[in-house]
Design a protein around this motif. Structure first.
Motif, PDB file in Angstrom:
ATOM      1  N   GLY A  35       0.802  -1.223   0.074  1.00 21.00           N
ATOM      2  CA  GLY A  35       0.023   0.106  -0.014  1.00 21.00           C
ATOM      3  C   GLY A  35       0.884   1.228   0.061  1.00 21.00           C
ATOM      4  O   GLY A  35       0.235   2.589   0.020  1.00 21.00           O
ATOM      5  N   LYS A  41      -2.830  -1.121  -2.741  1.00 20.87           N
ATOM      6  CA  LYS A  41      -3.577  -1.208  -1.555  1.00 20.87           C
ATOM      7  C   LYS A  41      -4.410  -2.489  -1.875  1.00 20.87           C
ATOM      8  O   LYS A  41      -5.491  -2.554  -2.438  1.00 20.87           O
ATOM      9  N   CYS A 146      -7.691   0.458  10.334  1.00 19.86           N
ATOM     10  CA  CYS A 146      -6.377   0.489   9.162  1.00 19.86           C
ATOM     11  C   CYS A 146      -7.219  -0.039   8.030  1.00 19.86           C
ATOM     12  O   CYS A 146      -7.341   0.472   6.845  1.00 19.86           O
ATOM     13  N   CYS A 150      -7.996   1.645   4.566  1.00 14.50           N
ATOM     14  CA  CYS A 150      -7.229   1.268   3.404  1.00 14.50           C
ATOM     15  C   CYS A 150      -8.340   0.658   2.294  1.00 14.50           C
ATOM     16  O   CYS A 150      -8.237   0.938   1.275  1.00 14.50           O
ATOM     17  N   HIS A 153      -9.941   3.752   0.624  1.00  9.92           N
ATOM     18  CA  HIS A 153      -9.014   4.762   0.286  1.00  9.92           C
ATOM     19  C   HIS A 153      -9.557   5.800  -0.950  1.00  9.92           C
ATOM     20  O   HIS A 153      -9.373   6.938  -0.760  1.00  9.92           O
TER      21      HIS A 153
END
Length: 173
Positions: A35, A41, A146, A150, A153
């Motif tokens: 990522g 990612k 997270c 992610c 994103h």
């Protein structure tokens, strides 16, 4: 290996300064963390050590048929380099660690608990210290956050463009 930023540091700053003999004798490869930089990612990743090692094996070691290599790693990349060295001990010719995360632990202390107390003491104020404490001590919460950040994103990038009125300069690709 790269630090938390991008392998561009290695490829744009260091690689061009190697001698012609080095460039003709060795294949130089710089690896991003999952990522980061030009690394994709992953949508369903928990960003574990195992996932990083498997990514390096799938994207570098296996396709390029790397049988032996020297490794230079920086920061968090040092942990990955050590894990690769343990998993492929016969393949690693040398290992150079630059600024590895290091926390000396007094004799008799349980290492993980001691480091957590030093890095993220349990505090409720100021608010940022409370957030850091929760994220470190309750890892499943920080992994969930997270993963949500992610995985979504594109939404966060869209929102950042709106908030900044599209003044964010795009990352060079």
């Amino acid at each position: 290996m790269a630090s938390f930023s991008s392998s561009a540091f290695w490829t744009e700053t260091l690689f061009p300064n190697f001698s012609g003999a080095t460039n003709s004798s060795y294949r130089l490869m710089a690896v991003d963390l999952l990522g980061f930089g030009r690394s994709p990612k992953p949508t369903d990743s928990l960003y574990t050590l195992r996932e990083h090692i498997e990514m390096i094996e799938r994207s570098v070691l296996n396709p390029y048929k790397v049988k032996s290599f020297h490794m230079v790693a920086h920061s968090l990349g040092c942990i990955l380099a050590l894990a690769i060295a343990v998993k492929h001990p016969g393949a690693v010719k040398s290992l150079t660690l630059i600024a590895p995360p290091y926390f000396p632990v007094p004799k008799g202390e349980q290492a993980n608990q001691y480091v957590l107390r030093k890095v993220a003491p349990r505090r409720v104020w100021p608010l940022i210290a409370f957030g850091a404490s929760i994220a470190c001590w309750y890892e499943h919460i920080s992994r969930t956050i997270c993963l949500l950040i992610c995985k979504n994103h594109r939404f966060w990038e869209w929102l950042a463009k709106i908030v900044t009125r599209n003044r964010l300069s795009p990352v060079a690709s």
